[in-house]
Design a protein around this motif. Structure first.
Motif, PDB file in Angstrom:
ATOM      1  N   THR A 100       0.832  -1.496   0.092  1.00 55.66           N
ATOM      2  CA  THR A 100      -0.034   0.005  -0.077  1.00 55.66           C
ATOM      3  C   THR A 100       0.905   1.286  -0.029  1.00 55.66           C
ATOM      4  OG1 THR A 100      -0.335   0.062   2.363  1.00 55.66           O
ATOM      5  CG2 THR A 100      -1.831  -1.293   1.187  1.00 55.66           C
ATOM      6  N   VAL A 101      -0.002   2.342  -0.283  1.00 49.58           N
ATOM      7  CA  VAL A 101       1.022   3.711  -0.134  1.00 49.58           C
ATOM      8  C   VAL A 101       1.331   3.986   1.026  1.00 49.58           C
ATOM      9  CG1 VAL A 101      -0.105   4.494  -2.249  1.00 49.58           C
ATOM     10  CG2 VAL A 101      -1.313   4.936  -0.184  1.00 49.58           C
ATOM     11  N   LEU A 102       0.924   3.336   2.186  1.00 52.24           N
ATOM     12  CA  LEU A 102       1.132   3.731   3.519  1.00 52.24           C
ATOM     13  C   LEU A 102       2.410   3.182   4.156  1.00 52.24           C
ATOM     14  CD1 LEU A 102      -2.477   4.066   4.903  1.00 52.24           C
ATOM     15  CD2 LEU A 102      -0.732   5.931   3.954  1.00 52.24           C
ATOM     16  N   ALA A 198       5.525  19.610   9.541  1.00 49.66           N
ATOM     17  CA  ALA A 198       4.384  19.130   9.084  1.00 49.66           C
ATOM     18  C   ALA A 198       4.385  17.955   8.372  1.00 49.66           C
ATOM     19  CB  ALA A 198       3.506  20.360   8.242  1.00 49.66           C
ATOM     20  N   THR A 199       5.282  17.691   7.306  1.00 47.20           N
ATOM     21  CA  THR A 199       5.391  16.421   6.737  1.00 47.20           C
ATOM     22  C   THR A 199       5.785  15.265   7.788  1.00 47.20           C
ATOM     23  OG1 THR A 199       6.587  17.846   4.944  1.00 47.20           O
ATOM     24  CG2 THR A 199       6.934  15.363   4.908  1.00 47.20           C
ATOM     25  N   LYS A 204       3.163  10.299  10.169  1.00 46.92           N
ATOM     26  CA  LYS A 204       2.811   9.654  11.278  1.00 46.92           C
ATOM     27  C   LYS A 204       1.481   9.582  11.298  1.00 46.92           C
ATOM     28  CE  LYS A 204       3.275   9.399  16.235  1.00 46.92           C
ATOM     29  NZ  LYS A 204       1.939   9.231  16.552  1.00 46.92           N
ATOM     30  N   VAL A 205       0.499  10.374  11.056  1.00 46.69           N
ATOM     31  CA  VAL A 205      -0.895  10.242  10.754  1.00 46.69           C
ATOM     32  C   VAL A 205      -1.325   9.116   9.805  1.00 46.69           C
ATOM     33  CG1 VAL A 205      -3.006  11.204  10.304  1.00 46.69           C
ATOM     34  CG2 VAL A 205      -1.343  12.805  11.786  1.00 46.69           C
ATOM     35  N   LEU A 206      -0.607   9.377   8.762  1.00 43.07           N
ATOM     36  CA  LEU A 206      -1.031   8.268   7.705  1.00 43.07           C
ATOM     37  C   LEU A 206      -0.612   6.975   8.244  1.00 43.07           C
ATOM     38  CD1 LEU A 206      -0.040  10.174   4.418  1.00 43.07           C
ATOM     39  CD2 LEU A 206      -2.329   9.769   5.370  1.00 43.07           C
ATOM     40  N   GLN A 211      -4.771   1.120   8.956  1.00 40.02           N
ATOM     41  CA  GLN A 211      -5.758   0.227   8.834  1.00 40.02           C
ATOM     42  C   GLN A 211      -7.025   0.701   8.246  1.00 40.02           C
ATOM     43  OE1 GLN A 211      -6.235  -1.393  12.850  1.00 40.02           O
ATOM     44  NE2 GLN A 211      -4.437  -2.722  12.631  1.00 40.02           N
ATOM     45  N   GLU A 212      -7.311   1.759   8.561  1.00 39.59           N
ATOM     46  CA  GLU A 212      -8.574   2.586   8.087  1.00 39.59           C
ATOM     47  C   GLU A 212      -8.470   2.811   6.584  1.00 39.59           C
ATOM     48  OE1 GLU A 212      -6.708   3.536  10.722  1.00 39.59           O
ATOM     49  OE2 GLU A 212      -8.421   3.602  12.633  1.00 39.59           O
ATOM     50  N   PHE A 213      -6.984   3.327   6.098  1.00 39.55           N
ATOM     51  CA  PHE A 213      -6.948   3.631   4.654  1.00 39.55           C
ATOM     52  C   PHE A 213      -7.178   2.367   4.072  1.00 39.55           C
ATOM     53  CE2 PHE A 213      -5.351   7.549   5.701  1.00 39.55           C
ATOM     54  CZ  PHE A 213      -5.787   8.326   4.798  1.00 39.55           C
TER      55      PHE A 213
END
Length: 339
Positions: A100-102, A198-199, A204-206, A211-213
């Motif tokens: 995945t992209v994450l 911010a990046t 980190k948020v992504l 799992q949500e994505f």
């Protein structure tokens, strides 16, 4: 006698122990080599690149097993994995791919060779490939850029430009451009730090929402599948409508001789109704009072009220004594017979 009494207890305890062992082994059926856990192989990598145990093992995009262990073995990483219902040759290659992209990974195999790979022989480091992690690269770049002393860099560039002030114009112009570039970087230092911070937070948020994505992408696939099903249903419906229209067209052509006069007669009936429209409206208007009156009559349930007028003569007053008749047939009502 005491020994005979103990035997059933021993047999019962042994039976309970066997049942417990069977229940416990049921949870590890996938790990048993005979019952379908598959063949166990090992591959050597220069780095793990985020690969973890329980990640998928795929051949040509199809899941054929899972990673069971990732451990460090000297200067390389040893990855153990299971493969079920798939052939792995003695010249096979392995690579860690991004799922995945994450950043979720999986182990990809490319079967090669003429003989099956021995489970005791690992896939060597020369036939394995580790991916380039973009997220880690950006994080490292952000930390490196944050550690640079931009003011000192600008001062160094200015000193270098002053040292080469007597050089030809083209070289001096290039150094002046480098100096201005360093000054611009120094003036944007706070903005760049904020951008990299911010990046890092976004990354980190992504990563936390992986799992949500993944679920969102899975739901999107289900939605696309449902839309495809609806599209096929609509296509089948349109095909059925087309067939019905063809059948109706054939029916009309076969019965054109009968349908034509019937339509002409229907047109005549419609013309008659149009010509008598006012009469029909008047009839409906006159029919309305009758309906209201009839509703009042029969509105008492299963019976209705009715009055019959003049069925019997009106009642006479009770006068005592004899009264002469008013008229007698064949006799003069003025004169009596003896007059």
């Amino acid at each position: 006698m005491p020994s005979r009494r103990r035997r059933p207890a021993v047999a019962g305890g042994l039976g309970i122990f066997i049942i417990l062992m069977l229940v416990a082994s049921a949870f590890f059926l996938d790990s048993l080599p005979i019952l379908g856990a598959g063949s166990k192989y090992t591959a050597e990598f220069s780095e793990a690149a985020g690969l973890k145990a329980s990640n998928e093992v795929r051949i040509a995009g199809v899941k054929v097993g899972k990673v069971t262990d990732v451990s460090l073995d000297g200067d390389r990483v040893k990855v153990k994995f299971d493969v079920k219902d798939a052939w792995v040759g003695d010249q096979s290659t392995a690579s860690i791919q991004i799922k995945t992209v994450l950043g979720q990974k999986y182990l990809s195999l490319e079967p090669k060779g003429t003989e099956r790979l021995n489970t005791k022989d690992p896939i060597p480091l020369e036939r394995t490939t580790s991916p380039y992690d973009v997220i880690d690269a950006f994080s490292d770049a952000g930390r490196t850029a944050g550690d640079i002393d931009t003011e000192q860099l600008a001062t160094s560039m200015e000193t270098l430009s002053a040292a080469f002030s007597q050089t030809p114009d083209n070289i001096r112009a290039s150094l002046d451009g480098v100096s201005r570039l360093s000054q611009t970087i120094a003036s944007r230092d706070d903005s760049l730090r904020t951008l990299f911070d911010a990046t890092t937070k976004t990354t980190k948020v992504l990563a936390d929402r992986n799992q949500e994505f993944t679920k969102l992408i899975s739901d999107g696939a289900s939605l696309v599948q449902e839309l495809n099903e609806r599209q096929r249903s609509i296509a089948a419906l349109l095909t059925g409508v087309q067939r019905i229209s063809q059948q109706l067209t054939g029916l009309i052509r076969d019965n054109e001789a009968q349908i034509g006069p019937a339509l002409d007669q229907l047109g005549g009936v419609i013309d008659i109704l149009k010509n008598n429209n006012q009469n029909l409206a008047k009839a409906i208007e006159l029919y309305s009072p009758f309906v209201r009156l009839y509703s009042n009559i029969v509105g008492n349930g299963r019976w209705f009220d009715q009055v019959i007028v003049n069925a019997f003569p009106p009642g006479l007053p009770d006068i005592p004594g004899y009264r002469e008749p008013i008229r007698t047939l064949g006799v003069d009502p003025v004169r009596s017979p003896g007059a």
